[in-house]
Design a protein around this motif. Structure first.
Motif, mmCIF file in Angstrom:
data_model
loop_
_atom_site.group_PDB
_atom_site.id
_atom_site.type_symbol
_atom_site.label_atom_id
_atom_site.label_comp_id
_atom_site.label_asym_id
_atom_site.label_seq_id
_atom_site.Cartn_x
_atom_site.Cartn_y
_atom_site.Cartn_z
ATOM 1 N N ALA A 1 -30.042 -10.668 -3.240
ATOM 2 C CA ALA A 1 -30.484 -12.041 -2.999
ATOM 3 C C ALA A 1 -29.358 -12.924 -2.483
ATOM 4 N N VAL A 2 -28.139 -12.667 -2.941
ATOM 5 C CA VAL A 2 -26.997 -13.447 -2.472
ATOM 6 C C VAL A 2 -26.468 -12.900 -1.145
ATOM 7 N N TYR A 3 -26.540 -11.577 -0.981
ATOM 8 C CA TYR A 3 -25.930 -10.932 0.175
ATOM 9 C C TYR A 3 -26.645 -11.223 1.494
ATOM 10 N N PHE A 4 -27.973 -11.140 1.527
ATOM 11 C CA PHE A 4 -28.673 -11.235 2.805
ATOM 12 C C PHE A 4 -28.472 -12.577 3.503
ATOM 13 N N PRO A 5 -28.505 -13.732 2.798
ATOM 14 C CA PRO A 5 -28.166 -14.980 3.492
ATOM 15 C C PRO A 5 -26.734 -14.986 4.027
ATOM 16 N N ILE A 6 -25.791 -14.397 3.261
ATOM 17 C CA ILE A 6 -24.411 -14.303 3.760
ATOM 18 C C ILE A 6 -24.367 -13.473 5.036
ATOM 19 N N GLN A 7 -25.096 -12.352 5.038
ATOM 20 C CA GLN A 7 -25.120 -11.473 6.203
ATOM 21 C C GLN A 7 -25.583 -12.216 7.446
ATOM 22 N N LYS A 8 -26.688 -12.954 7.338
ATOM 23 C CA LYS A 8 -27.213 -13.681 8.497
ATOM 24 C C LYS A 8 -26.283 -14.819 8.903
ATOM 25 N N PHE A 9 -25.672 -15.466 7.915
ATOM 26 C CA PHE A 9 -24.712 -16.543 8.160
ATOM 27 C C PHE A 9 -23.532 -16.030 8.995
ATOM 28 N N LEU A 10 -22.984 -14.883 8.635
ATOM 29 C CA LEU A 10 -21.846 -14.321 9.354
ATOM 30 C C LEU A 10 -22.256 -13.730 10.700
ATOM 31 N N GLN A 11 -23.430 -13.091 10.752
ATOM 32 C CA GLN A 11 -23.895 -12.517 12.014
ATOM 33 C C GLN A 11 -24.103 -13.584 13.071
ATOM 34 N N ALA A 12 -24.619 -14.744 12.674
ATOM 35 C CA ALA A 12 -24.868 -15.815 13.638
ATOM 36 C C ALA A 12 -23.580 -16.272 14.301
ATOM 37 N N GLN A 13 -22.447 -16.089 13.601
ATOM 38 C CA GLN A 13 -21.147 -16.489 14.145
ATOM 39 C C GLN A 13 -20.392 -15.314 14.772
ATOM 40 N N SER A 14 -21.089 -14.156 14.846
ATOM 41 C CA SER A 14 -20.491 -12.929 15.410
ATOM 42 C C SER A 14 -19.285 -12.456 14.619
ATOM 43 N N ARG A 15 -19.269 -12.719 13.320
ATOM 44 C CA ARG A 15 -18.173 -12.263 12.463
ATOM 45 C C ARG A 15 -18.528 -10.909 11.860
ATOM 46 N N MET A 16 -18.720 -9.932 12.738
ATOM 47 C CA MET A 16 -19.177 -8.623 12.306
ATOM 48 C C MET A 16 -18.044 -7.751 11.782
ATOM 49 N N MET A 17 -16.856 -7.922 12.334
ATOM 50 C CA MET A 17 -15.756 -7.046 11.962
ATOM 51 C C MET A 17 -15.355 -7.237 10.507
ATOM 52 N N SER A 18 -15.379 -8.464 10.027
ATOM 53 C CA SER A 18 -15.032 -8.712 8.625
ATOM 54 C C SER A 18 -16.016 -8.018 7.697
ATOM 55 N N MET A 19 -17.304 -8.038 8.058
ATOM 56 C CA MET A 19 -18.318 -7.359 7.259
ATOM 57 C C MET A 19 -18.083 -5.848 7.255
ATOM 58 N N ALA A 20 -17.703 -5.303 8.404
ATOM 59 C CA ALA A 20 -17.466 -3.864 8.504
ATOM 60 C C ALA A 20 -16.268 -3.441 7.652
ATOM 61 N N VAL A 21 -15.204 -4.244 7.668
ATOM 62 C CA VAL A 21 -14.007 -3.916 6.878
ATOM 63 C C VAL A 21 -14.342 -3.925 5.387
ATOM 64 N N ILE A 22 -15.048 -4.951 4.931
ATOM 65 C CA ILE A 22 -15.417 -5.047 3.522
ATOM 66 C C ILE A 22 -16.320 -3.881 3.118
ATOM 67 N N ALA A 23 -17.275 -3.531 3.971
ATOM 68 C CA ALA A 23 -18.194 -2.426 3.664
ATOM 69 C C ALA A 23 -17.454 -1.094 3.581
ATOM 70 N N SER A 24 -16.486 -0.878 4.458
ATOM 71 C CA SER A 24 -15.739 0.388 4.432
ATOM 72 C C SER A 24 -14.899 0.499 3.165
ATOM 73 N N ILE A 25 -14.273 -0.601 2.744
ATOM 74 C CA ILE A 25 -13.493 -0.586 1.489
ATOM 75 C C ILE A 25 -14.420 -0.320 0.311
ATOM 76 N N ALA A 26 -15.595 -0.960 0.325
ATOM 77 C CA ALA A 26 -16.563 -0.759 -0.762
ATOM 78 C C ALA A 26 -16.993 0.702 -0.841
ATOM 79 N N LEU A 27 -17.202 1.334 0.307
ATOM 80 C CA LEU A 27 -17.642 2.731 0.328
ATOM 81 C C LEU A 27 -16.567 3.654 -0.246
ATOM 82 N N LEU A 28 -15.322 3.425 0.118
ATOM 83 C CA LEU A 28 -14.226 4.255 -0.394
ATOM 84 C C LEU A 28 -14.098 4.098 -1.912
#
Length: 480
Positions: A178-205
């Motif tokens: 519930a908290v994540y999806f609005p953040i996702q759309k908020f960042l996507q609208a600004q084309s801040r995709m790389m920060s999301m990818a870095v955080i997701a990769s660290i989370a996966l490891l």
């Protein structure tokens, strides 16, 4: 002097008398083949700048649940079944619903960013938080009563009981969604995709290491699985919030505001329309996962990010008052999506007797998958094009209309046809699949017709009016 690197389609107001021609009420630029190719390359670069990190992020996040299931398989058959059932049915339903509701921000944040109204992005995100967290509270009842629900739909009692217990453990993940999806759309609208990818990769490891440590080494079992999976999702949420709160998004985040609670009903309506629209698309994929090849369909679904991210481009350009750029981006993404789907389908078709061996040792299953591969290939191509036009709808703010189209195509036409072919006429799996595919084809044709008849100059004007309506409160507050 104009910048030679500026996209031709953004030079909408600077043409001379010979640069543009009238075409059915809209102004179309005349281009040579070379200009078209250059503009296609520019738009493709913009698309993949967004879609590449989005695909990577999506794969990382999907892998969290898959890795948990893999380690659960080492605990025992019952544990594996319980985790799989919770992940695919209970959490899967909540994920799809909340993702759909959060998709309302793709229209509003995208258009606001394109129009330069950055102050509104944070307000929209906070409004969406209010709505999605409230929805999560309601959905938590589904988690509490997961056991009787699973028994009701015919699940084995032992598996239902174990999955129901695991569902209780996984309620924190629900609120992370519930908290994540609005953040996702908020960042996507600004084309801040790389920060999301870095955080997701660290989370996966981290998730992989701690899943092994807690579930296998420390022998915490399903409790450990829940702790690590909940922790991984909340790590993503907290890391992204820290990124936003530290000022990385500039004017887009100016702090919490009571204005997030204003005009909530209109926002609720748009969120519900977005949820209905997207959940219908997820239904089509879910059916293919259930009766087709899980692995191939999952791969195609990740390529869906190429098209899903496209609505960011449409909403950005409409908000910026660039209707021709928005229209041209549709051409680029349709072409790209068709090529991706076609290439994947040809690979599967050429190896239909070989690739099933990687996922099963049963000759019966391998033969069935090989037999269904041509139908899977057609489905991948169709479902690689259809979401493009759904993305156009989200970017343009047509969620309500397309929600009705989706309901009609799936529930009134596709599903009944599939049941008729599958059970009444004894075509089995092929019949069910063909019925759903027919519904998707009809939906796609309707969306193509709607997109073809769209007056993009009018849509850009509507986007401006929408931003005035939704952004009026902030403007008044700033004037005061």
């Amino acid at each position: 002097m104009e910048d030679e690197h500026e996209p031709l389609l953004n030079r909408e107001s600077r043409g001379n008398g010979n640069s543009f021609v009238e075409f059915e009420g809209d102004i179309e630029p005349t281009r040579s083949l070379g200009e078209f190719s250059r503009e296609f390359a520019v738009e493709s670069k913009k698309l993949w700048y967004l879609a590449g990190p989005a695909i990577f992020t999506s794969i990382c996040q999907y892998s969290l649940g898959a890795i948990t299931q893999a380690f659960a398989g080492h605990l025992g058959t019952l544990e594996l079944a319980a985790v799989s059932m919770e992940n695919s049915v209970i959490a899967g339903f909540s994920f799809g619903l909340l993702l759909g509701m959060g998709s309302a921000l793709e229209t509003l944040c995208g258009q606001a960013y394109g129009a330069g109204q950055l102050d509104m992005l944070g307000i929209y995100m906070q409004r969406s938080w209010v709505i999605l967290i409230t929805t999560a509270l309601i959905l938590s009842i589904f988690y509490v009563f997961a056991t009787p629900f699973l028994i009701l739909i015919g699940q084995d009692h032992r598996i239902a009981a174990a999955a129901g217990l695991f569902s209780l453990y996984m309620i924190p993940q629900l609120f992370a969604y519930a908290v994540y999806f609005p953040i996702q759309k908020f960042l996507q609208a600004q084309s801040r995709m790389m920060s999301m990818a870095v955080i997701a990769s660290i989370a996966l490891l981290l998730h992989t290491f701690f899943s092994w440590l807690v579930m296998i080494k420390l022998n915490w079992g399903m409790v450990g699985a829940a702790v690590v999976l909940n922790g991984s999702w909340w790590f993503i949420v907290v890391a992204q919030l820290v990124y936003i709160f530290c000022g990385s998004c500039g004017r887009a985040w100016s702090g919490f505001s009571w204005m997030a609670f204003r005009n909530l009903w209109g926002f609720v309506r748009l969120s519900v329309e977005s949820a209905v629209m997207l959940c219908m698309n997820i239904l089509g994929w879910a059916v293919m996962v259930a009766i087709g090849s899980n692995a191939a369909t999952r791969l195609a679904k990740e390529l869906f990010q190429v098209k899903n991210i496209h609505n960011v481009r449409v909403s950005n350009e409409l908000g910026a008052g660039h209707p021709r750029t928005a229209k041209f981006s549709v051409v680029v993404v349709v072409t790209t999506s068709f090529i991706l789907g076609f290439v994947l389908s040809m690979i599967l078709l050429a190896t239909k007797n070989d690739w099933p061996k990687a996922f099963t040792s049963s000759e019966e299953v391998k033969n069935l998958v090989s037999e269904l591969t041509p139908l899977l290939c057609i489905s991948i191509v169709v479902n690689n094009v259809q979401p493009v036009f759904s993305g156009v709808a989200i970017g343009a703010g047509w969620q309500g209309l397309v929600a009705y189209v989706n309901i009609g195509c799936y529930y009134i036409f596709g599903i009944p046809l599939g049941l008729l072919l599958g059970y009444k006429l004894d075509f089995g799996v092929k019949g069910i699949w063909n019925g759903m595919l027919a519904g998707t084809v009809v939906q796609t044709l309707i969306l193509i017709w709607m997109t073809d008849r769209t007056n993009w100059n009018k849509e850009a004007s509507i986007a401006g009016d929408r931003l005035k309506h939704w952004g009026g409160e902030v403007a008044k507050a700033n004037d005061a």
